[in-house]
Structures are given as structure tokens and as C-alpha cells.
Design a protein around this motif. Structure first.
Motif, PDB file in Angstrom:
ATOM      1  N   PHE A  99       0.873  -1.190   0.000  1.00 58.29           N
ATOM      2  CA  PHE A  99       0.000   0.000   0.000  1.00 58.29           C
ATOM      3  C   PHE A  99       0.904   1.232   0.000  1.00 58.29           C
ATOM      4  O   PHE A  99       1.666   1.442   0.954  1.00 58.29           O
ATOM      5  N   TYR A 100       0.791   2.028  -1.054  1.00 58.92           N
ATOM      6  CA  TYR A 100       1.693   3.172  -1.253  1.00 58.92           C
ATOM      7  C   TYR A 100       0.874   4.454  -1.297  1.00 58.92           C
ATOM      8  O   TYR A 100      -0.029   4.600  -2.128  1.00 58.92           O
ATOM      9  N   ASN A 101       1.154   5.384  -0.379  1.00 55.59           N
ATOM     10  CA  ASN A 101       0.423   6.646  -0.311  1.00 55.59           C
ATOM     11  C   ASN A 101       1.322   7.774  -0.826  1.00 55.59           C
ATOM     12  O   ASN A 101       2.401   7.993  -0.257  1.00 55.59           O
ATOM     13  N   PRO A 102       0.929   8.482  -1.897  1.00 56.26           N
ATOM     14  CA  PRO A 102       1.778   9.579  -2.389  1.00 56.26           C
ATOM     15  C   PRO A 102       2.124  10.555  -1.272  1.00 56.26           C
ATOM     16  O   PRO A 102       1.254  10.895  -0.457  1.00 56.26           O
ATOM     17  N   LYS A 106     -12.446   7.959  11.576  1.00 53.58           N
ATOM     18  CA  LYS A 106     -11.088   7.475  11.308  1.00 53.58           C
ATOM     19  C   LYS A 106     -10.462   8.230  10.140  1.00 53.58           C
ATOM     20  O   LYS A 106      -9.304   8.634  10.183  1.00 53.58           O
ATOM     21  N   THR A 107     -11.238   8.400   9.074  1.00 54.94           N
ATOM     22  CA  THR A 107     -10.733   9.057   7.866  1.00 54.94           C
ATOM     23  C   THR A 107     -10.331  10.501   8.138  1.00 54.94           C
ATOM     24  O   THR A 107      -9.256  10.942   7.736  1.00 54.94           O
ATOM     25  N   ILE A 108     -11.201  11.239   8.823  1.00 57.78           N
ATOM     26  CA  ILE A 108     -10.924  12.670   9.086  1.00 57.78           C
ATOM     27  C   ILE A 108      -9.760  12.808  10.069  1.00 57.78           C
ATOM     28  O   ILE A 108      -8.857  13.634   9.878  1.00 57.78           O
ATOM     29  N   PHE A 131      -8.973   6.356   3.153  1.00 62.45           N
ATOM     30  CA  PHE A 131      -9.402   5.431   4.209  1.00 62.45           C
ATOM     31  C   PHE A 131      -8.786   4.052   3.985  1.00 62.45           C
ATOM     32  O   PHE A 131      -8.233   3.445   4.918  1.00 62.45           O
ATOM     33  N   ILE A 132      -8.879   3.561   2.754  1.00 65.97           N
ATOM     34  CA  ILE A 132      -8.360   2.224   2.456  1.00 65.97           C
ATOM     35  C   ILE A 132      -6.841   2.171   2.649  1.00 65.97           C
ATOM     36  O   ILE A 132      -6.306   1.253   3.278  1.00 65.97           O
ATOM     37  N   ILE A 133      -6.138   3.180   2.126  1.00 63.35           N
ATOM     38  CA  ILE A 133      -4.668   3.155   2.153  1.00 63.35           C
ATOM     39  C   ILE A 133      -4.138   3.298   3.589  1.00 63.35           C
ATOM     40  O   ILE A 133      -3.085   2.761   3.930  1.00 63.35           O
ATOM     41  N   ASN A 134      -4.902   3.986   4.447  1.00 57.48           N
ATOM     42  CA  ASN A 134      -4.464   4.181   5.836  1.00 57.48           C
ATOM     43  C   ASN A 134      -5.024   3.141   6.806  1.00 57.48           C
ATOM     44  O   ASN A 134      -4.692   3.156   7.990  1.00 57.48           O
ATOM     45  N   ASN A 135      -5.874   2.266   6.303  1.00 54.70           N
ATOM     46  CA  ASN A 135      -6.444   1.198   7.144  1.00 54.70           C
ATOM     47  C   ASN A 135      -6.272  -0.161   6.467  1.00 54.70           C
ATOM     48  O   ASN A 135      -7.258  -0.850   6.159  1.00 54.70           O
ATOM     49  N   PRO A 136      -5.019  -0.562   6.245  1.00 56.73           N
ATOM     50  CA  PRO A 136      -4.792  -1.828   5.537  1.00 56.73           C
ATOM     51  C   PRO A 136      -5.388  -3.038   6.252  1.00 56.73           C
ATOM     52  O   PRO A 136      -5.836  -3.983   5.602  1.00 56.73           O
ATOM     53  N   ASP A 137      -5.437  -2.989   7.599  1.00 53.81           N
ATOM     54  CA  ASP A 137      -6.005  -4.125   8.339  1.00 53.81           C
ATOM     55  C   ASP A 137      -7.473  -4.325   7.985  1.00 53.81           C
ATOM     56  O   ASP A 137      -7.955  -5.455   7.892  1.00 53.81           O
ATOM     57  N   TYR A 138      -8.176  -3.211   7.807  1.00 56.84           N
ATOM     58  CA  TYR A 138      -9.592  -3.272   7.424  1.00 56.84           C
ATOM     59  C   TYR A 138      -9.721  -3.970   6.067  1.00 56.84           C
ATOM     60  O   TYR A 138     -10.586  -4.820   5.858  1.00 56.84           O
TER      61      TYR A 138
END
Length: 782
Positions: A262-265, A744-746, A412-419
Motif C-alpha cells: 500500500f503506497y500513499n503519495p 477514522k478518515t478525518i 481510508f483504504i490506504i491508511n487502514n490496511p487491516d480493514y
């Protein structure tokens, strides 16, 4: 170096970049899995076993064996296993076996795209060549020549088609297909997860019509469905077929070792929350693997981005290596022969990199690649796994890299890989009984065969609808039957991908006038308004005129550095509340609403930087509909107790609405455009205009709504289709889960006051929006 060694080397290079920029949020190692096998059952035709063994299928996987046993017991089945796990043999085995034992047996194979049906045709042809008996298979779609159609109807054992052709080309002409319907033993529906929302609701009604015609000719076919992983495969299969279905979900196929990154710019402006372009970062990631000689597929989110990435990667790879044709694009719009050529060269390893839209997500055979790079979250966990599954062999290592976008859902997806890795929360949702869809297919069914008095259509009582069609002079009741009497051909008036067939044609007047596209009515108001920039096949068109009476938009080619985004104002009125829950410090409801949307202006958004570089006013007619909605009610005492100015509280309310809108598709397996949002006042029933409209308006009543002590906010999320298709009730069932994921996202977003990744751009969300939204969520969740 070996392929596996090159892959590990590339991953190390990517890790180094990730450490420097703090941009890798997860590296998931998925270990190799051994296959589980069983011998061919003794009751399979010996010639078929011999042919399959010659092709290299020496034995069956356990899920293929279970499928065989259930089908032989007369059961309908749905197969849920990953990409490249041998789902095709689950249905080819019983179908070919039945035809070898009974040459009069017939089957229909249904695929969502022409490309997939052609690919499956090639697979079947290879097997049939090795059989002693002739089995005739034909593709029957819009490209089938007229002179070949008669022979197909008379001679075909297996008909490969798609829902559109079954709907308009086969069922209405069933008297020409008597041999097929009299002997119809199997109906195969591949890629079931694609038939969700409107498309799936139409397909369920098409299957009602198919079963009705098959029963008329004395047949009762078994259904074999296959799907990628969704959380409700059995419910979906039973809803779409209206038959009991058995689930096959224990995958016996082997799987090679895989790394999922998972790569976040990286963030370039922390205050505004602006990240590097995900397109440029996808280019950077893909180039690492390509330069190390690894066969790579890059999935882009649109045709435009596909072409941009092809250009970039050609510069990076072909110019360096001095060899043309190593990087290719693949998308709808390319001619079929070109697509077949690209598929063949991918299988042969002659193409090193391909950039594709989701056209290659489905099971088209392109061989086994080394790496899949996803330029942006595709919108569903199911699609993400489908695309990632394009890389990987039955043995050896492979990798997939998901590059995050700036949208709240992407972040949300990129910062919550466990989800992401722990579960699949997505339900594929359909509503076959949406009144508009139901009536259109009852018209088609009446054209095909008269309805007998008291007859149901699937599970639906339809007496009232037939009486309505009598009033409309479409059917006539005589001697206990309802006969179609109109000159119209009803199947022509039904668009399987929308509820209304009332579409606008886009006419290019640059040189000679020619139609270049068709846009459904509701989208036309936002995409084809006067002065809009309309994008088609990567070309830009300026909209000069929108003709409502003729349903035409006249456009001319242009070349500008911006696109347009419509500003609309949605007013919503609650008609009926179906259910309500108190969650402690807030209420949630779902029910029927009246929605009136008006496009009042547009913004000019600059490509790449996404800056707002201008705007314009519009006044288009209102688009009204009845639909279903979910709404969150924040008690007035909680809202007024917030220690912020009145305008700041409203900014936070609209910021929260933006986040709810963007995160909700995570649970509904739908596109962002499939749902709309609005903010209203529970005490008065009035709607609150968005900030960019409030700033322009001088209406004191609009500005005073939220100053009133009784003002109690409702945040609505509604199905963007007349009658609804079952999306909003699924949010109601989530209770606090949707609110928790928004929090979580905010909270995880590094920006100070709001950005596209959480509450929308700060200029649009306004001052203190982030603080207010977080405060509201913390209070109502706790």
C-alpha cells in the motif's frame, strides 16, 4: 538474475523510496498455498476426461469436484473463488458432459462483456477440438452477421451471449429459438459481482422472462453462477435467479507467493493536505518493476489516465531500451482486433507493460504477469483483489501495489490496511422490484407471451400493473389472458444500465455533425450543461447548446487546461419513514423521499493541480424524483451546544456530509455517482444550500435556517435513481459503523482545516470545518 530475484530487488527499491517519503502504509506477505486435488469422478464422459488431460488438466481441484457433485444432484450453484482458480472448468465440465451424453442438450453462457465471451469461446474451442463428437458453440452478440444467425438458432449447442442480446435479440424472438428453449439444460452466468445496482436489477427481470419462456417450452434450466469474492454471494445469486442456490467457496487451487504493497503519495503541503499526483507516483512505481524486466500491468481509473500513463511509461522504458512496442494501452474504444493482438502478445511475453482500464479486470486470458500496479483505489475491495489477481502464477513470486488517491475513500483504504485485509464488507445490492424496471420488463414479457390471469412475474403479483398497461393501451384483456397489442417493440425502449431510457445524444459539430456519445438524462444536466467541457475518448468538447426538446447536446472540439464541475442544489422532502433507530446521541432513519435537484452553476477545475480557476452561473430545469434515502439526525441541543460560530458549524456539517458521501460506497459496492447527498432541517423540513450557493444568495431565509434554535440537522444519503435500488437501507443496517469509519478518515488526515482527502477542499468546506466535523462525530459516536 531470476524473475523472483528481480522482483525482490524491485520491492527493496520501492521500500527505500517509501522509507524516505514515509509513503508505504503496509507490505502484506501472502504465503504460497498448495493445491488440493481429486480424481475425475467416474461418471464424467471418458472422452471429455481424455481431452482435458491432453490440455494439462490431469485432475480436478476440490472446488471443481464439489461443483460437479452438486450439479449432478440437480442443484443450482454459485462458485466464489479468486482469479485464475479454474472457475471456468466448474461449468464447462458438466455442460460438455451433458451434450456428449445427450446431443440435443443446450446451454446459454452469459458474460458481461463481448471480450470475455470471445476469450471463453477460445477456451471452449481448444477442448472441443480434442473431442470425438461435434459440439457446436456460437457467439451471439451485436457483431454476429445476420446471415449466420439462422444457423446459430438451429444448430448451436452452447450459445455465448450477454444480457443485452438476451434481452433484445433472443427472448423477444423465442419462436425462432424453439430448439434452444425446449432443450435448455444450463444457464451459466459468469462474473456475477458485475451485475449489481441497476444492471443487476435488470438482469434479474431478464431471468424472470427467460424462465417463463423456458417453462412454456417444457424446460427448467439449472443455473451455474460464478463470482469474485463478495460478502453476500448466496443472497445475491438467490435474489437474481429467484431459485435456491448452493455455495461453493472452498478454493482448492494452488497460489504462488505474493507481496501486496500500500503506497500513499507523499504530502507536499501539509496545511492544505495536498499530496503528490497519484498518476506520477504510479508511473514512478511501475517504472521500477519494468526497468527490472518484470511483466507489469497498470490499472488506471479512466480512459484519459490510461493514455497519459502509456505516454509516460513509453518515455521511461521504450526510449531507454530503444525498443518500440514494449508498453501498450488497453481499453474500451480500441478495435477488437487490436485488443486481441495485445492479449496474445501479453500471453507470449512480447509486451513488458500494459496500461489498462478495468477492461482487463475480468477473466480475459492474458497469461500470468509478475506485477499489478493499481493507480488509485478501484472503488471496491472486490475489484481491488480482481486486479491484484492479474499478477501471480501458480508457483513463484508476484507483487501488487495499490497507489492511493486523495479521495476520502482512497485515503481510508490506504491508511487502514487491516480493514482491507481482514474482511470483505461489501454487499452486491440489487432491487429487481424497482417499479420502473419491473414495469418495463413486464411490457417485454407480455410482448413475448400473453400473461394468464393470476400469473405472477417471478415472485411479484402483477394484476395492478397489467391493468395500468391496459389503460395505456399497450395490452388487451381477453378470455382470461393479457395480450400485447401495441405496435411498439418494448425491448428497444429499455436501457439495461439506467432506469430511464430518456437519454441525450452528444452531437459533435466541429466539422460534419456526428453523434459521438449518449448520456442518461440525470447525468446530462451536470455533464452537458451550456459552457461545460465534455470529455470523450481523451478529447475535450465545449458544450454550445443543450436542446431539451430534442434531447441533444451540441458540442465542438476544444483544447483547454481545465474541466468543468457542475454546482447543484438538492432539495429533499421526507415522504415516509420506513424505520428509525436511536443510537444514543443521534437518530438514523431510512424511508422514501422526494428529491429535486437543480444545476445552478459550474466551476472550472485545472487539470493536475485541481485548482478552481473560474466559475459560471446557470439555471437549468429541476430534475425531480421519488427515491429511497438514509438520513442521520443530529439533535438540535447537541448541534447548538458546539462552541463555534453559526457559519463554522454549518461548514462542519457540510464537511461531514462530504465525508459520509465519499466513504459510504465502501459498504454498498457502488459508484460515488450512484448516491447523492443533501442537508436539511428536521424541524421545518427545509433544505440547506451548500456553501458556494449560500455565499451567492441574498435570500435571508436560507441564511437564517441554521440560526434558529430549533434547527436540527438531517444529513441525507439517497439512491440516485427513481424508486431506489436498495443502497440506502444497507447504510441503515450499519448503525454506528459508517460514522466510525468517517471519524477514522478525518482524524488520520494530516491537513489542518480540510482537504479533498477528508472534508473537501478548504476553500469549499470553509473555516473550522474539520474541528466541527470531528467534534460532532466524537459526541454522537460516544
Amino acid at each position: 538474475m531470476s524473475r523472483d530475484e528481480n522482483l525482490i530487488k524491485s520491492l527493496e527499491e520501492l521500500k527505500k523510496i517509501g522509507i524516505i517519503n514515509d509513503s508505504i502504509t503496509a507490505i502484506k506477505h501472502i504465503p504460497a498455498r498448495q493445491g488440493r486435488y481429486m480424481a475425475y469422478p467416474s461418471d464424467v464422459h471418458p472422452a471429455l476426461i481424455k481431452a482435458l488431460q491432453e490440455k494439462g488438466f490431469t485432475r480436478l481441484y476440490t472446488h471443481q469436484n464439489l461443483s460437479w457433485q452438486l450439479i449432478k444432484e440437480g442443484k443450482n450453484i454459485v462458485i466464489v473463488t479468486p482469479t485464475a482458480s479454474g472457475k471456468t472448468l466448474c461449468y464447462n465440465l458438466p455442460v460438455l458432459d451433458s451434450i456428449l451424453k445427450n446431443p440435443s442438450a443446450r446451454a446459454i453462457y452469459m458474460f458481461p462483456t463481448k471480450a470475455l465471451s470471445q476469450d471463453q469461446r477460445a477456451e471452449l474451442d481448444e477442448t472441443i477440438k480434442l473431442l470425438p463428437e461435434e459440439i457446436r458453440i456460437f457467439t451471439y452478440d451485436g457483431d454476429t452477421p445476420q446471415d449466420a444467425r439462422k444457423a446459430i438458432r438451429a444448430r448451436g449447442h452452447i450459445i455465448l451471449t450477454n444480457p443485452d442480446m438476451l434481452h433484445a435479440g433472443i427472448l423477444p424472438h423465442h419462436t425462432k429459438w424453439i430448439k434452444l428453449f425446449e432443450n435448455l439444460q444450463y444457464v451459466v452466468i459468469d462474473e456475477l459481482h458485475n451485475y449489481r445496482g441497476i444492471f443487476g436489477s435488470h438482469l434479474a427481470n431478464i431471468l424472470r422472462r427467460l424462465k417463463r419462456i423456458a417453462n412454456f417450452y417444457g424446460a427448467s434450466p439449472q443455473f451455474i453462477l460464478s463470482t469474485a469474492t463478495i460478502s453476500n454471494p448466496l443472497e445475491m445469486a438467490e435474489k437474481i435467479t429467484e431459485e435456491p442456490v448452493s455455495l461453493v467457496d472452498e478454493n482448492g487451487a494452488p497460489q504462488g507467493e505474493k507481496y501486496f504493497v500500500f503506497y500513499n503519495p507523499p504530502v507536499v503541503n501539509k496545511f492544505l493536505g495536498i499530496r503528490r499526483s497519484y498518476v506520477n507516483e504510479s508511473r514512478r512505481v511501475a517504472s521500477i518493476f519494468l526497468k527490472n524486466g518484470l511483466q507489469t500491468i497498470v490499472f488506471a481509473q479512466s480512459r484519459l489516465i490510461t493514455e497519459v500513463l502509456v505516454t509516460y511509461l513509453k518515455e521511461d522504458i521504450e526510449k531507454t531500451i530503444q525498443q518500440k512496442g514494449l508498453i501498450r494501452g488497453y481499453r474500451g474504444g480500441y478495435l477488437p482486433l487490436k485488443r486481441r493482438e495485445i492479449e496474445k502478445k501479453l500471453r507470449e511475453g512480447k509486451i513488458r507493460g500494459v496500461v489498462s482500464t478495468n477492461a482487463l479486470e475480468l477473466g480475459i486470458d492474458i497469461g500470468s504477469l509478475d506485477v499489478a500496479v493499481l493507480a488509485g483505489y478501484p472503488g471496491t475491495i472486490t475489484s481491488t483483489w480482481q486486479m491484484a489477481g492479474r499478477a501471480g502464477r501458480k508457483s513463484g513470486k508476484s507483487a501488487a501495489v495499490l497507489v492511493g488517491t486523495s479521495s476520502p475513500l482512497g485515503q481510508f483504504i490506504i491508511n487502514n490496511p487491516d480493514y482491507f485485509f481482514s474482511k470483505n464488507p461489501e454487499n452486491a445490492l440489487i432491487n429487481p422490484d424497482n417499479l420502473s424496471i419491473l414495469v418495463s420488463h413486464i411490457e417485454c414479457a407480455a410482448f413475448e407471451l400473453p400473461f394468464v390471469e393470476g400469473e405472477k412475474f417471478g415472485s411479484q403479483e402483477i394484476g395492478e400493473i397489467l391493468k395500468f398497461l391496459v389503460d395505456e393501451k399497450l395490452v388487451h384483456f381477453s378470455k382470461g389472458k393479457w395480450f400485447w397489442t401495441s405496435d411498439a417493440y418494448p425491448a428497444d425502449g429499455v436501457n439495461l444500465r439506467s432506469i430511464s431510457s430518456d437519454n441525450f445524444v452528444v452531437v459533435d459539430t466541429t466539422e460534419k455533425s456526428k453523434a459521438i456519445a449518449e448520456v442518461d438524462f440525470s447525468s446530462a444536466l451536470t455533464a452537458l450543461h451550456p459552457k461545460a467541457i465534455y470529455l470523450c475518448e481523451g478529447e475535450q468538447y465545449f458544450v454550445e447548446n443543450l436542446d431539451f426538446e430534442q434531447r441533444k447536446a451540441y458540442v465542438k472540439k476544444t483544447d483547454v487546461d481545465y474541466y468543468t464541475d457542475a454546482i447543484d442544489y438538492t432539495k429533499i422532502k421526507i415522504l415516509d419513514s420506513f424505520d428509525q433507530k436511536n443510537l444514543g446521541k443521534c437518530d438514523i432513519s431510512h424511508g422514501e423521499v422526494h428529491v429535486a435537484t437543480q444545476v445552478v452553476g459550474f466551476k472550472k477545475i485545472k487539470f493536475h493541480t485541481m485548482e478552481n480557476v473560474g466559475s459560471g452561473d446557470l439555471s437549468l430545469p429541476q430534475n425531480e424524483m421519488h427515491t429511497t434515502a438514509y438520513w442521520l439526525t443530529i439533535p438540535s441541543q447537541i448541534f447548538h451546544s458546539l462552541s463555534f460560530a453559526s457559519e463554522e458549524k454549518i461548514n462542519g456539517l457540510f464537511g461531514l456530509t462530504y465525508c459520509l458521501h465519499h466513504v459510504s460506497p465502501l459498504f454498498m459496492m457502488c459508484d460515488l455517482r450512484d448516491v447523492g447527498v443533501s442537508v436539511g432541517d428536521n424541524s421545518t423540513g427545509k433544505s440547506v444550500p451548500p456553501r458556494d450557493i449560500r455565499q451567492k444568495t441574498s435570500h435571508k431565509e436560507d441564511k437564517d435556517i441554521f440560526s434558529d434554535i430549533d434547527f436540527e440537522p438531517n444529513i441525507f444519503i439517497f439512491d440516485n435513481f427513481p424508486g431506489g435500488i436498495g443502497l440506502s437501507p444497507s447504510l441503515f443496517d450499519l448503525e454506528k459503523e459508517l460514522l466510525k469509519q468517517c471519524l477514522k478518515t478525518i482524524a488520520a488526515c494530516p491537513c489542518k482545516e480540510g482537504c479533498p482527502s477528508c472534508l473537501g477542499p478548504v476553500k469549499e468546506s470553509g473555516k473550522q470545518a474539520k474541528e466541527v466535523a470531528l467534534e460532532i462525530l466524537r459526541i454522537i459516536i460516544n
